[in-house]
Design an enzyme around this catalytic site. Structure first.
Site, short mmCIF file in Angstrom:
data_model
loop_
_atom_site.label_atom_id
_atom_site.label_comp_id
_atom_site.label_asym_id
_atom_site.label_seq_id
_atom_site.Cartn_x
_atom_site.Cartn_y
_atom_site.Cartn_z
N LYS A 13 23.51 44.49 9.71
CA LYS A 13 24.69 45.29 10.02
C LYS A 13 25.25 45.99 8.77
O LYS A 13 24.88 45.64 7.64
CB LYS A 13 25.75 44.39 10.67
CG LYS A 13 25.34 43.85 12.05
CD LYS A 13 26.49 43.06 12.68
CE LYS A 13 26.14 42.54 14.05
NZ LYS A 13 27.29 41.82 14.68
N TYR A 53 25.60 48.03 23.00
CA TYR A 53 26.45 46.86 23.24
C TYR A 53 27.13 46.89 24.61
O TYR A 53 28.16 46.25 24.79
CB TYR A 53 27.51 46.77 22.14
CG TYR A 53 27.10 45.98 20.91
CD1 TYR A 53 26.57 44.69 21.01
CD2 TYR A 53 27.30 46.49 19.63
CE1 TYR A 53 26.24 43.96 19.89
CE2 TYR A 53 26.96 45.76 18.50
CZ TYR A 53 26.43 44.49 18.63
OH TYR A 53 26.11 43.76 17.51
N PHE A 61 37.05 43.26 22.04
CA PHE A 61 36.53 43.69 20.73
C PHE A 61 35.52 44.83 20.83
O PHE A 61 34.99 45.29 19.82
CB PHE A 61 35.93 42.51 19.97
CG PHE A 61 34.83 41.77 20.71
CD1 PHE A 61 33.52 42.22 20.70
CD2 PHE A 61 35.11 40.59 21.40
CE1 PHE A 61 32.52 41.54 21.36
CE2 PHE A 61 34.10 39.90 22.08
CZ PHE A 61 32.80 40.38 22.06
N ARG A 89 17.91 33.29 16.27
CA ARG A 89 19.31 32.90 16.55
C ARG A 89 19.70 31.68 15.70
O ARG A 89 20.81 31.59 15.18
CB ARG A 89 19.50 32.56 18.04
CG ARG A 89 19.25 33.70 19.01
CD ARG A 89 20.33 34.73 19.07
NE ARG A 89 21.65 34.21 19.24
CZ ARG A 89 22.75 34.98 19.38
NH1 ARG A 89 22.64 36.30 19.39
NH2 ARG A 89 23.93 34.46 19.51
N THR A 95 28.19 32.95 15.65
CA THR A 95 28.77 34.30 15.59
C THR A 95 29.87 34.39 14.52
O THR A 95 29.94 35.36 13.77
CB THR A 95 29.37 34.67 16.97
OG1 THR A 95 28.34 34.51 17.96
CG2 THR A 95 29.87 36.09 17.00
N ARG A 106 24.45 33.83 8.47
CA ARG A 106 25.88 34.14 8.57
C ARG A 106 26.72 33.23 7.68
O ARG A 106 27.77 33.64 7.17
CB ARG A 106 26.33 34.08 10.03
CG ARG A 106 25.86 35.33 10.81
CD ARG A 106 25.96 35.16 12.28
NE ARG A 106 25.86 36.43 13.02
CZ ARG A 106 25.74 36.50 14.34
NH1 ARG A 106 25.71 35.39 15.07
NH2 ARG A 106 25.66 37.67 14.93
N ASN A 116 29.66 40.14 10.49
CA ASN A 116 28.86 38.91 10.38
C ASN A 116 27.39 39.18 10.04
O ASN A 116 26.52 38.35 10.31
CB ASN A 116 29.02 38.05 11.64
CG ASN A 116 28.59 38.77 12.90
OD1 ASN A 116 28.06 39.88 12.85
ND2 ASN A 116 28.80 38.14 14.05
N HIS A 119 22.56 40.93 13.65
CA HIS A 119 22.48 40.83 15.11
C HIS A 119 21.12 40.23 15.46
O HIS A 119 20.15 40.49 14.76
CB HIS A 119 22.59 42.22 15.76
CG HIS A 119 22.17 42.23 17.21
ND1 HIS A 119 23.05 41.91 18.22
CD2 HIS A 119 20.96 42.46 17.79
CE1 HIS A 119 22.38 41.96 19.38
NE2 HIS A 119 21.11 42.30 19.14
N GLU A 130 16.08 45.72 23.73
CA GLU A 130 16.64 46.12 22.43
C GLU A 130 15.56 46.69 21.51
O GLU A 130 15.82 47.62 20.74
CB GLU A 130 17.36 44.93 21.78
CG GLU A 130 18.62 44.55 22.55
CD GLU A 130 19.38 43.37 21.95
OE1 GLU A 130 20.42 43.01 22.52
OE2 GLU A 130 18.94 42.81 20.92
#
Ligand code: CDP
Ligand code: MG
Length: 137
Positions: A13, A53, A61, A89, A95, A106, A116, A119, A130
């Site tokens: 990100k 998203y 958010f 993950r 998150t 993270r 964070n 993704h 995706e």
């Protein structure tokens, strides 16, 4: 790909790209048995972020999230390996970086729940969608 081999989408990100963490994060994946099949640095529009998203469109958010993802360059990555979706993950951590397990991406790099750093796709179906979103010609 062998049994249990999967592909998943990772995004580095804007907060992490801005801090020059691309190589650290890519090496972290490689050192944890996730191979980088393809990757590219891009910047997306707010409309593209809204499409990406859209599962979150009813969340409070959503608007800030889409503004944020389109605010600067990102690196999109196809990862491949054994159980790549759940493995990515696990390597990302929770998150909210404050709740992320020690040693996760993270935990190491996340600034806040919105910034964070990474993704990762959350299911086989979403991983396919995706990957296509960013890599289908
Ligand atoms: O990214 P992850 O799958 O862990 O979380 P999510 O629940 O799918 O949420 C997507 C993204 O929205 C998160 O990575 C956060 O950047 C952001 N978010 C937020 O800004 N505030 C929240 N309360 C929850 C999520
Ligand atoms: Mg998610």
């Amino acid at each position: 790909m062998n049994n249990n081999e999967e592909r998943t989408l990772s995004i580095i990100k804007p907060d992490a790209v801005e801090r020059n963490l691309e190589n650290n994060i890519k090496n972290f994946f490689s050192n944890n048995s996730l191979r980088i099949v393809d990757s590219k640095k891009i910047q997306i529009t707010k409309e593209e972020a809204e499409e990406f998203y859209k599962v979150h469109q009813s969340k409070p958010f959503y608007n800030d999230l889409c503004s944020y993802l389109s605010s600067g360059p990102i690196v999109v990555i196809i990862l491949e390996g054994q159980n790549a979706i759940s493995e990515n993950r696990r390597l990302m951590g929770a998150t909210d970086p404050k709740k992320a397990e020690k040693g996760t991406l993270r935990f190491l790099y996340g600034i806040s729940i919105d910034k964070n750093s990474v993704h990762g796709s959350d299911s086989l179906d979403n991983a396919k969608k995706e990957i296509d979103f960013f890599f289908k010609n």
